[in-house]
Write a protein that holds these residues in place. Structure first.
Motif, PDB file in Angstrom:
ATOM      1  N   ALA A  70      21.706 -18.662  27.414  1.00 25.44           N
ATOM      2  CA  ALA A  70      21.500 -17.373  27.856  1.00 25.44           C
ATOM      3  C   ALA A  70      21.627 -16.436  26.566  1.00 25.44           C
ATOM      4  O   ALA A  70      21.209 -15.134  26.889  1.00 25.44           O
ATOM      5  CB  ALA A  70      22.673 -17.282  28.933  1.00 25.44           C
ATOM      6  N   LEU A  71      22.533 -16.760  25.659  1.00 20.08           N
ATOM      7  CA  LEU A  71      22.780 -15.503  24.660  1.00 20.08           C
ATOM      8  C   LEU A  71      21.348 -15.245  23.881  1.00 20.08           C
ATOM      9  O   LEU A  71      21.429 -14.179  23.684  1.00 20.08           O
ATOM     10  CB  LEU A  71      23.813 -16.153  23.509  1.00 20.08           C
ATOM     11  CG  LEU A  71      25.297 -16.248  24.067  1.00 20.08           C
ATOM     12  CD1 LEU A  71      25.954 -16.678  23.220  1.00 20.08           C
ATOM     13  CD2 LEU A  71      25.593 -14.873  24.745  1.00 20.08           C
ATOM     14  N   LYS A  72      20.621 -16.106  23.988  1.00 18.03           N
ATOM     15  CA  LYS A  72      19.181 -16.067  23.291  1.00 18.03           C
ATOM     16  C   LYS A  72      18.510 -14.804  23.847  1.00 18.03           C
ATOM     17  O   LYS A  72      17.768 -13.921  23.362  1.00 18.03           O
ATOM     18  CB  LYS A  72      18.327 -17.160  23.274  1.00 18.03           C
ATOM     19  CG  LYS A  72      18.579 -18.185  22.492  1.00 18.03           C
ATOM     20  CD  LYS A  72      17.524 -19.151  22.369  1.00 18.03           C
ATOM     21  CE  LYS A  72      18.029 -20.379  21.972  1.00 18.03           C
ATOM     22  NZ  LYS A  72      17.021 -21.758  22.246  1.00 18.03           N
ATOM     23  N   ALA A 124      23.051 -10.687  36.788  1.00 20.33           N
ATOM     24  CA  ALA A 124      24.329 -11.374  36.490  1.00 20.33           C
ATOM     25  C   ALA A 124      24.244 -12.286  35.151  1.00 20.33           C
ATOM     26  O   ALA A 124      25.261 -12.233  34.625  1.00 20.33           O
ATOM     27  CB  ALA A 124      24.822 -12.232  37.654  1.00 20.33           C
ATOM     28  N   ILE A 125      23.283 -13.139  35.077  1.00 21.55           N
ATOM     29  CA  ILE A 125      23.036 -13.735  33.820  1.00 21.55           C
ATOM     30  C   ILE A 125      23.186 -12.927  32.679  1.00 21.55           C
ATOM     31  O   ILE A 125      23.773 -13.339  31.766  1.00 21.55           O
ATOM     32  CB  ILE A 125      21.761 -14.528  34.162  1.00 21.55           C
ATOM     33  CG1 ILE A 125      21.761 -15.983  35.337  1.00 21.55           C
ATOM     34  CG2 ILE A 125      21.462 -15.262  32.952  1.00 21.55           C
ATOM     35  CD1 ILE A 125      20.396 -16.549  35.393  1.00 21.55           C
ATOM     36  N   LEU A 126      22.282 -11.894  32.625  1.00 16.82           N
ATOM     37  CA  LEU A 126      22.353 -11.036  31.380  1.00 16.82           C
ATOM     38  C   LEU A 126      23.701 -10.275  31.309  1.00 16.82           C
ATOM     39  O   LEU A 126      24.262 -10.112  30.062  1.00 16.82           O
ATOM     40  CB  LEU A 126      21.330  -9.707  31.700  1.00 16.82           C
ATOM     41  CG  LEU A 126      20.996  -9.137  30.487  1.00 16.82           C
ATOM     42  CD1 LEU A 126      20.179 -10.138  29.561  1.00 16.82           C
ATOM     43  CD2 LEU A 126      19.777  -7.921  30.950  1.00 16.82           C
ATOM     44  N   LEU A 127      24.334 -10.053  32.332  1.00 14.33           N
ATOM     45  CA  LEU A 127      25.549  -9.337  32.380  1.00 14.33           C
ATOM     46  C   LEU A 127      26.687 -10.355  31.610  1.00 14.33           C
ATOM     47  O   LEU A 127      27.397 -10.119  30.751  1.00 14.33           O
ATOM     48  CB  LEU A 127      26.185  -9.142  33.718  1.00 14.33           C
ATOM     49  CG  LEU A 127      27.080  -7.695  33.634  1.00 14.33           C
ATOM     50  CD1 LEU A 127      26.169  -6.442  33.647  1.00 14.33           C
ATOM     51  CD2 LEU A 127      27.281  -7.689  35.374  1.00 14.33           C
ATOM     52  N   ALA A 128      26.365 -11.657  32.102  1.00  9.20           N
ATOM     53  CA  ALA A 128      27.444 -12.584  31.645  1.00  9.20           C
ATOM     54  C   ALA A 128      27.423 -13.001  29.988  1.00  9.20           C
ATOM     55  O   ALA A 128      28.205 -13.176  29.431  1.00  9.20           O
ATOM     56  CB  ALA A 128      27.245 -14.064  32.375  1.00  9.20           C
ATOM     57  N   ALA A 129      26.204 -12.800  29.605  1.00  4.95           N
ATOM     58  CA  ALA A 129      25.761 -13.058  28.238  1.00  4.95           C
ATOM     59  C   ALA A 129      26.433 -12.022  27.399  1.00  4.95           C
ATOM     60  O   ALA A 129      26.808 -12.201  26.507  1.00  4.95           O
ATOM     61  CB  ALA A 129      24.069 -13.223  28.145  1.00  4.95           C
ATOM     62  N   ARG A 130      26.008 -10.614  27.927  1.00  2.00           N
ATOM     63  CA  ARG A 130      26.722  -9.603  26.996  1.00  2.00           C
ATOM     64  C   ARG A 130      28.162  -9.766  26.870  1.00  2.00           C
ATOM     65  O   ARG A 130      28.765  -9.307  26.023  1.00  2.00           O
ATOM     66  CB  ARG A 130      26.066  -8.205  27.795  1.00  2.00           C
ATOM     67  CG  ARG A 130      24.866  -7.926  27.706  1.00  2.00           C
ATOM     68  CD  ARG A 130      24.780  -6.249  27.880  1.00  2.00           C
ATOM     69  NE  ARG A 130      23.415  -6.173  28.016  1.00  2.00           N
ATOM     70  CZ  ARG A 130      22.741  -5.597  29.157  1.00  2.00           C
ATOM     71  NH1 ARG A 130      23.738  -5.489  30.463  1.00  2.00           N
ATOM     72  NH2 ARG A 130      21.418  -5.552  29.350  1.00  2.00           N
ATOM     73  N   GLY A 171      32.938 -12.466  21.960  1.00  2.00           N
ATOM     74  CA  GLY A 171      32.896 -13.697  20.598  1.00  2.00           C
ATOM     75  C   GLY A 171      32.674 -15.011  21.204  1.00  2.00           C
ATOM     76  O   GLY A 171      32.920 -15.984  20.324  1.00  2.00           O
ATOM     77  N   GLY A 172      32.292 -15.185  22.287  1.00  2.00           N
ATOM     78  CA  GLY A 172      32.139 -16.662  22.799  1.00  2.00           C
ATOM     79  C   GLY A 172      30.811 -17.039  22.416  1.00  2.00           C
ATOM     80  O   GLY A 172      30.099 -16.351  21.909  1.00  2.00           O
ATOM     81  N   GLU A 173      30.978 -18.508  22.534  1.00  2.00           N
ATOM     82  CA  GLU A 173      29.697 -19.251  21.910  1.00  2.00           C
ATOM     83  C   GLU A 173      28.619 -19.473  22.903  1.00  2.00           C
ATOM     84  O   GLU A 173      27.544 -19.751  22.557  1.00  2.00           O
ATOM     85  CB  GLU A 173      30.003 -20.491  21.146  1.00  2.00           C
ATOM     86  CG  GLU A 173      30.563 -19.874  19.649  1.00  2.00           C
ATOM     87  CD  GLU A 173      30.940 -21.286  18.919  1.00  2.00           C
ATOM     88  OE1 GLU A 173      30.827 -22.372  19.424  1.00  2.00           O
ATOM     89  OE2 GLU A 173      31.487 -21.207  17.832  1.00  2.00           O
ATOM     90  N   GLN A 174      28.925 -19.604  24.220  1.00  2.00           N
ATOM     91  CA  GLN A 174      28.005 -20.083  25.173  1.00  2.00           C
ATOM     92  C   GLN A 174      28.432 -19.399  26.584  1.00  2.00           C
ATOM     93  O   GLN A 174      29.583 -19.225  26.834  1.00  2.00           O
ATOM     94  CB  GLN A 174      28.216 -21.567  25.351  1.00  2.00           C
ATOM     95  CG  GLN A 174      26.891 -22.290  24.702  1.00  2.00           C
ATOM     96  CD  GLN A 174      27.141 -23.521  24.730  1.00  2.00           C
ATOM     97  OE1 GLN A 174      27.330 -24.267  25.877  1.00  2.00           O
ATOM     98  NE2 GLN A 174      26.942 -24.689  23.726  1.00  2.00           N
ATOM     99  N   VAL A 175      27.341 -19.274  27.370  1.00  2.00           N
ATOM    100  CA  VAL A 175      27.651 -18.636  28.915  1.00  2.00           C
ATOM    101  C   VAL A 175      27.645 -19.954  29.706  1.00  2.00           C
ATOM    102  O   VAL A 175      27.195 -20.671  29.548  1.00  2.00           O
ATOM    103  CB  VAL A 175      26.340 -17.930  28.931  1.00  2.00           C
ATOM    104  CG1 VAL A 175      26.562 -17.483  30.631  1.00  2.00           C
ATOM    105  CG2 VAL A 175      26.054 -16.731  28.181  1.00  2.00           C
TER     106      VAL A 175
END
Ligand SMILES: Nc1ncnc2c1ncn2[C@@H]1O[C@H](COP(=O)(O)OP(=O)(O)OP(=O)(O)O)[C@@H](O)[C@H]1O
Ligand SMILES: [Mg+2]
Length: 421
Positions: free
Chosen positions: A70-72, A137-143, A149-153
């Motif tokens: 998701a960070l992508k 929500a997925i985008l919000l979580a990624a942001r 500084g997390g590595e993964q959603v």
């Protein structure tokens, strides 16, 4: 590969895998349930190949976070669209050369699998606005994860984001209600077995191996439909990521899913798989599926089934042939051919090869004893193997070699059958 239970799909797949390895030496991934490939894995290992086995069971250290990519989304934000109506459905008539992977659509499917389990009634409850909210929500979580500084959603990040939307008073009340309900449904995937599987960052990448055998283990049991589908997405995502990283190598990859009806009966998976199969071929990753019960394929699967280039149809009864006709136009000649196939236990099975590339062909499937011996998973077959282990004081693999030798000897002495077949 299609055929009813006992038609010889797993045996054929074992044989094909030996064949692929001998001829092409691909990176091979096998997704299965119930250990039909564990002897083959041991055999490959004995031949010097690197084999990795991963089984999903309580306590196993397997993690398949469905939102790992998701960070992508943040790196392609200009291309990420939230509005459902601007985004072609993954399965909506895209041509075969469909360009880029639609990551957001894939992630939305993973989220919906957790929220609705892919169940028709539950899916019907989701409005377009709800689906848009899920994407948001997925985008919000990624942001949020990137900011911290997390590595993964993780699943809980998306559930938290849905809750945050549910508390936003500037939004319509029914949308807020639904967002909170959906968040609660997702939280079922944050603890217990599902939490271990899906709500932990992906452990280090799987070791690079020649052969990776993934057993879906407990998830094949009743009541784990949604978990199985989410896990399958996680597995496929990982396999695709590996193929993507190696797409410029000469060596191709193959991913074979045995018993795939167990997995593909979830209608939400079909559109996801269409996207994956199309993308995969550009990465040099070839997908094979072995399945019984064409009736279990939801209509939504038509596009993936249509995308398949080769069909090996083993000993199909008439009603299964009708089911096949749901997805593939069959001429009377082809039906006649499918009806004519025979099976002689211990000697051979027959099948029909259907392909866009050539005229339909009847073939006799004479699987070498070694592959037959590896694929023996019936209760009596396992008992016979155990007896040989005790008799000779040998390993299970050596017992399988011995059983293959005995099969060969029996057939050679009977003078009929395999040699003349
Ligand atoms: N080509 C073949 N020639 C002779 N015997 C075969 C052949 N293929 C399979 N068999 C035998 O038929 C039995 C069933 O084979 P297999 O387990 O591969 O079937 P399957 O289609 O995978 O069944 P299921 O749907 O239950 O998984 C086994 O005992 C196997 O040894
Ligand atoms: Mg089988």
């Amino acid at each position: 590969i299609v055929g009813p239970p006992g038609a010889g799909k797993s045996a054929l797949l074992n044989y094909l895998a030996m064949h692929w390895m001998a001829v092409h030496r691909p990176r091979l991934f096998i997704i299965e349930k119930g250990g039909s490939f564990s002897l083959l894995g041991q055999h490959f290992e004995a031949q010097g190949l690197k084999v990795v086995r991963i089984t999903i069971k309580p306590g196993a250290d397997v993690s398949l976070p469905p939102f790992a990519d998701a960070l992508k989304l943040l790196d392609q934000e200009d291309r990420t669209r939230l509005a459902i109506d601007q985004v072609p459905e993954l399965d909506a008539g895209q041509d075969d050369e469909a360009s880029e992977r639609d990551l957001m659509a894939e992630l939305e499917i993973a989220a919906r699998l957790m929220i609705t389990g892919g169940e028709e009634r539950e899916e019907a409850r989701l409005t377009r606005a709800d689906r848009q909210t899920i994407r948001e929500a997925i985008l919000l979580a990624a942001r949020c994860v990137r900011r911290l500084g997390g590595e993964q959603v993780l699943v809980e990040d998306v559930a938290n984001a849905l809750d945050a939307i549910g508390m936003d008073e500037s939004r319509p009340i029914d949308l807020r209600d639904n967002a909170r309900k959906n968040a609660a449904a997702m939280r079922l995937f944050t603890d217990g077995l599902a939490g271990r599987l899906f709500n932990r960052p992906g452990s280090a990448p799987w070791p690079d191996a020649d052969v990776t055998i993934l057993d879906v283990g407990v998830l094949a049991g009743e009541g784990y439909q949604a978990e199985l589908a989410v896990a399958y997405i996680g597995l496929m995502n990982r396999i695709c990521a590996m193929a993507e990283a190696r797409q410029y190598e000469q060596r191709m990859s193959i991913v074979a899913t045995d018993e795939s009806h167990v997995i593909t009966r979830n209608p939400l998976l079909a559109p996801y798989l269409v996207g994956v199969v199309k993308m995969a071929r550009k990465l040099g990753l070839w997908a094979w599926f072995a399945t019984q019960n064409m009736a279990d394929f939801p209509d939504a699967a038509a596009r993936i089934l249509n995308a398949l280039e080769w069909w090996l149809c083993l000993a199909m009864p008439p009603d299964e042939i009708e089911q096949l006709a749901r997805f593939r136009t069959l001429t009377d000649e082809q039906k006649g051919m499918l009806l004519s196939v025979q099976k002689r236990p211990g000697l051979y099975t027959e099948g029909v090869l259907l392909s866009k590339a050539m005229a339909p062909a009847l073939f006799r499937n004479v699987v070498p004893p070694l592959a037959l011996a590896f694929a023996q998973t019936e209760k009596e077959e396992k008992a016979a193997r155990r007896a040989v282990m005790l008799e000779l004081g040998c390993s299970e693999l050596e017992a399988a070699y011995e059983i293959a030798r005995r099969m060969q000897a029996q057939v050679s002495s009977s003078g009929t059958g395999r040699a003349s077949a």
